[in-house]
Enzyme design. Structure first.
Site, mmCIF file in Angstrom:
data_model
loop_
_atom_site.group_PDB
_atom_site.id
_atom_site.type_symbol
_atom_site.label_atom_id
_atom_site.label_comp_id
_atom_site.label_asym_id
_atom_site.label_seq_id
_atom_site.Cartn_x
_atom_site.Cartn_y
_atom_site.Cartn_z
ATOM 1 N N ARG A 181 -4.630 1.626 -1.475
ATOM 2 C CA ARG A 181 -4.696 0.292 -0.890
ATOM 3 C C ARG A 181 -4.638 -0.831 -1.915
ATOM 4 N NH1 ARG A 181 -9.888 -2.177 2.417
ATOM 5 N NH2 ARG A 181 -8.829 -3.973 3.365
ATOM 6 N N LEU A 182 -3.839 -1.824 -1.598
ATOM 7 C CA LEU A 182 -3.881 -3.116 -2.263
ATOM 8 C C LEU A 182 -4.642 -4.040 -1.323
ATOM 9 C CD1 LEU A 182 -2.963 -5.085 -4.509
ATOM 10 C CD2 LEU A 182 -0.941 -5.558 -3.110
ATOM 11 N N GLY A 208 1.763 -2.078 5.480
ATOM 12 C CA GLY A 208 2.556 -3.141 6.073
ATOM 13 C C GLY A 208 1.778 -4.400 6.375
ATOM 14 N N GLU A 209 2.379 -5.211 7.229
ATOM 15 C CA GLU A 209 1.784 -6.483 7.640
ATOM 16 C C GLU A 209 2.288 -6.829 9.041
ATOM 17 O OE1 GLU A 209 1.561 -11.192 6.203
ATOM 18 O OE2 GLU A 209 2.779 -9.736 5.098
ATOM 19 N N CYS A 262 0.852 -1.190 0.000
ATOM 20 C CA CYS A 262 0.000 0.000 0.000
ATOM 21 C C CYS A 262 0.887 1.239 0.000
ATOM 22 C CB CYS A 262 -0.913 0.009 1.224
ATOM 23 S SG CYS A 262 -2.085 -1.369 1.292
#
Length: 231
Positions: free
Chosen positions: A50-51, A78-79, A2
């Site tokens: 956003r993805l 992020g994640e 993102c």
């Protein structure tokens, strides 16, 4: 992947700057092709591309949570690998969740623990949170610096973004390269020195750093983690 960006400015009404805001947001389209969101008030604008991977409806950004009459609004790239562990801890402290995105968990963690939430995060991230009551911006970057985050401080405020070209889309940032920028381009090969942004006045928040910005203090940067070696 993102893209995030933000513009805090006490010298103008950002509601009158939508053309520039659109240009900044559009520079992040390749990072987030699925959705776009903007949080806009007179002195603050947060932008997100956003993805979509998880929870399309409940992971929409910018995301706002209210606690104690205060609105906290976040943009995040992020994640989190330990999302469920943090969620479980927050649930035990009485919080509830609308969906199952790590965005909601991260923002709730910040609302609950403040900057100390960084001690609990296991993941890759760059994010910004705006406190509407204290008019404070909080920025943070992951320990290894996987996710990029560039900043530009000026007289009346601060800009941040996932990419250099996002900041350059704003006329406040001049496309000028000083002697430090020339050194980065010609002397160090394909990489950059940590914290350098090539463009004059632009720097990168270093890995494991966070920034707090207030009108009366300007940006204050702190390191929250460093690698330690043990025998």
């Amino acid at each position: 992947m993102c893209g995030i960006a933000g513009w805090i400015d006490y010298g103008r009404d950002l509601k009158q700057e939508t053309a520039v805001i659109d240009k900044m947001t559009n520079t992040l389209s390749r990072r987030g092709p699925d959705a776009q969101g903007i949080y806009l008030k007179e002195k603050v604008c947060l932008m997100h591309r956003r993805l979509i991977v998880i929870d399309p409806e409940n992971g929409i950004q910018p995301m706002t949570i209210q606690k104690g009459g205060v609105n906290y609004t976040m943009v995040y790239n992020g994640e989190l690998y330990n999302t469920e562990d943090i969620r479980a801890e927050l649930l035990s402290d009485g919080y509830t969740f609308k969906g199952h995105s790590d965005t909601e968990v991260l923002l709730t963690a910040y609302v609950h623990w403040g900057e100390a939430c960084l001690e609990k995060l296991n993941g890759i991230y760059a994010f910004g949170v705006w406190n509407d009551s204290s008019e404070t911006l909080f920025l943070a970057r992951d320990r290894m610096g996987v996710k990029p985050l560039f900043i530009y401080n000026f007289k009346d405020g601060i800009l941040f973004g996932s990419e250099l070209k996002t900041l350059l889309a704003n006329p406040i940032v001049k496309p000028q390269i000083d002697s430090d920028g020339l050194k980065e381009i010609f002397l160090l090969g394909p990489g950059r020195t940590g914290g350098k942004g090539v463009i004059k006045g632009v720097r990168e928040l270093k890995p494991a750093e966070y920034l707090i910005y207030k009108k009366d203090t300007g940006p204050i940067i702190q390191k929250y983690w460093s690698l330690e070696a043990y025998e």
